[in-house]
Motif scaffolding. Sequence first.
Motif, PDB file in Angstrom:
ATOM      1  N   TYR A  33      42.775  14.832  84.804  1.00 57.96           N
ATOM      2  CA  TYR A  33      41.806  14.316  83.840  1.00 57.96           C
ATOM      3  C   TYR A  33      41.270  12.953  84.255  1.00 57.96           C
ATOM      4  O   TYR A  33      40.071  12.664  84.114  1.00 57.96           O
ATOM      5  CB  TYR A  33      42.484  14.230  82.471  1.00 57.96           C
ATOM      6  CG  TYR A  33      41.561  13.873  81.329  1.00 57.96           C
ATOM      7  CD1 TYR A  33      40.629  14.792  80.853  1.00 57.96           C
ATOM      8  CD2 TYR A  33      41.630  12.625  80.709  1.00 57.96           C
ATOM      9  CE1 TYR A  33      39.797  14.473  79.804  1.00 57.96           C
ATOM     10  CE2 TYR A  33      40.804  12.303  79.656  1.00 57.96           C
ATOM     11  CZ  TYR A  33      39.890  13.237  79.205  1.00 57.96           C
ATOM     12  OH  TYR A  33      39.057  12.914  78.158  1.00 57.96           O
ATOM     13  N   LYS A  34      42.143  12.109  84.786  1.00 56.14           N
ATOM     14  CA  LYS A  34      41.711  10.781  85.216  1.00 56.14           C
ATOM     15  C   LYS A  34      40.723  10.854  86.368  1.00 56.14           C
ATOM     16  O   LYS A  34      39.919   9.938  86.563  1.00 56.14           O
ATOM     17  CB  LYS A  34      42.930   9.952  85.630  1.00 56.14           C
ATOM     18  CG  LYS A  34      43.785   9.488  84.466  1.00 56.14           C
ATOM     19  CD  LYS A  34      44.959   8.657  84.936  1.00 56.14           C
ATOM     20  CE  LYS A  34      45.797   8.157  83.770  1.00 56.14           C
ATOM     21  NZ  LYS A  34      46.956   7.360  84.215  1.00 56.14           N
ATOM     22  N   LYS A  35      40.780  11.929  87.138  1.00 55.97           N
ATOM     23  CA  LYS A  35      39.852  12.080  88.258  1.00 55.97           C
ATOM     24  C   LYS A  35      38.535  12.723  87.834  1.00 55.97           C
ATOM     25  O   LYS A  35      37.459  12.322  88.281  1.00 55.97           O
ATOM     26  CB  LYS A  35      40.507  12.928  89.357  1.00 55.97           C
ATOM     27  CG  LYS A  35      41.692  12.246  90.017  1.00 55.97           C
ATOM     28  CD  LYS A  35      42.279  13.119  91.117  1.00 55.97           C
ATOM     29  CE  LYS A  35      43.450  12.412  91.785  1.00 55.97           C
ATOM     30  NZ  LYS A  35      44.050  13.235  92.873  1.00 55.97           N
ATOM     31  N   VAL A  36      38.635  13.742  86.956  1.00 61.59           N
ATOM     32  CA  VAL A  36      37.416  14.477  86.616  1.00 61.59           C
ATOM     33  C   VAL A  36      36.585  13.767  85.544  1.00 61.59           C
ATOM     34  O   VAL A  36      35.349  13.845  85.554  1.00 61.59           O
ATOM     35  CB  VAL A  36      37.758  15.915  86.163  1.00 61.59           C
ATOM     36  CG1 VAL A  36      38.351  15.938  84.768  1.00 61.59           C
ATOM     37  CG2 VAL A  36      36.520  16.813  86.236  1.00 61.59           C
ATOM     38  N   ALA A  37      37.248  13.041  84.623  1.00 60.57           N
ATOM     39  CA  ALA A  37      36.509  12.410  83.522  1.00 60.57           C
ATOM     40  C   ALA A  37      35.433  11.438  83.989  1.00 60.57           C
ATOM     41  O   ALA A  37      34.289  11.508  83.528  1.00 60.57           O
ATOM     42  CB  ALA A  37      37.489  11.722  82.568  1.00 60.57           C
ATOM     43  N   PRO A  38      35.727  10.507  84.911  1.00 52.62           N
ATOM     44  CA  PRO A  38      34.673   9.578  85.342  1.00 52.62           C
ATOM     45  C   PRO A  38      33.484  10.291  85.975  1.00 52.62           C
ATOM     46  O   PRO A  38      32.339   9.873  85.801  1.00 52.62           O
ATOM     47  CB  PRO A  38      35.392   8.689  86.376  1.00 52.62           C
ATOM     48  CG  PRO A  38      36.829   8.782  86.028  1.00 52.62           C
ATOM     49  CD  PRO A  38      37.019  10.192  85.550  1.00 52.62           C
TER      50      PRO A  38
END
Length: 323
Positions: free
Chosen positions: A129-134
């Motif tokens: 999630y931390k990678k895809v959200a931005p």
Amino acid sequence: VEFCFDVGHSPYTLDDFLPILKARPETRINVGIVCWTYSGNPPPNAKAFHTWILDMAKQAESDPSLKTFLANVHFFVFGCGSSSFASAFQRVPKAIDAALTALGAVTILPFFFFDDATQNLEDTFEQWYKKVAPRLMHSLPEIGDKRLRAVNEAYGGGPIPETGPSARPAASGIVMEVLPDETEAPFIPSLAVDQNKVFCSRVVSSRNIQTEKSERKTFHIQFEMQPDMIYEPGDHLVIYPEIPEDLANRMVQFFPDFDLDSKIRFSTRGLAAHNFPLPVNVPISLRNILCHLVDLKAVPTKQFVVNYSSIVNQDDHELTLIS
């Protein structure tokens, strides 16, 4: 009141989404795919999609025109599975990821997966999630909240307007309508069992029939039979415990305009009703939902808490949820 944010028409099963890809989107669409491999095969609701996308990728090897067929599709794939089944591990999601690329689709994030045999789903999802959200926030800024903005900055994203989440015309497939207090809302005990087959029975006894040395627990439960209850060998018993009202009230207290007697109605937009876990197109009270149809004692996911915090109306409640 509609808690539906304008972030696309979702979720779909892959087979339901297939006509959109077949129509060759003329404008950019973002697609997130979560998929599991079942004994080396796609899930039942993804078989047609899997067959079509692999066949198209095969054709693209000899037909250059198909190499840009999905040029307007931007996508990511999150694969689920267990390495205990080594021969088929991630076979289907990897094949879908490769086929989309072969047809010209643009990768938002490289293939990411969860291994049920060695990983914790919550931890793996958080990393992903931390990678895809931005990356999603640059094309979907309306879904950004304070936490996503912080993640975006940490990963080098540009500034995003402080618009905050707001209720928008529904596009997610499900609309919640608030009904007048005087609306009649018949009690719905279950979606899985016919209402005429639900009985209120007292538990007479419950005991563990495993030995004290056993790490497992197997309970023998006796309950009172009720009039019209008929048992035949092979019948299954479905138990629906009742959630205490004080626990349901703790959930509702974050929403100043609602109480357990509030009546609502869900309706569908572009999503089959059977995909939604609550009754649709019928009036229902929050007491019915929170005390009988959902499990409030289950541990909420981190994503649920983030979403929950974004729609409450009081700042102190939001801080309580995200702290």
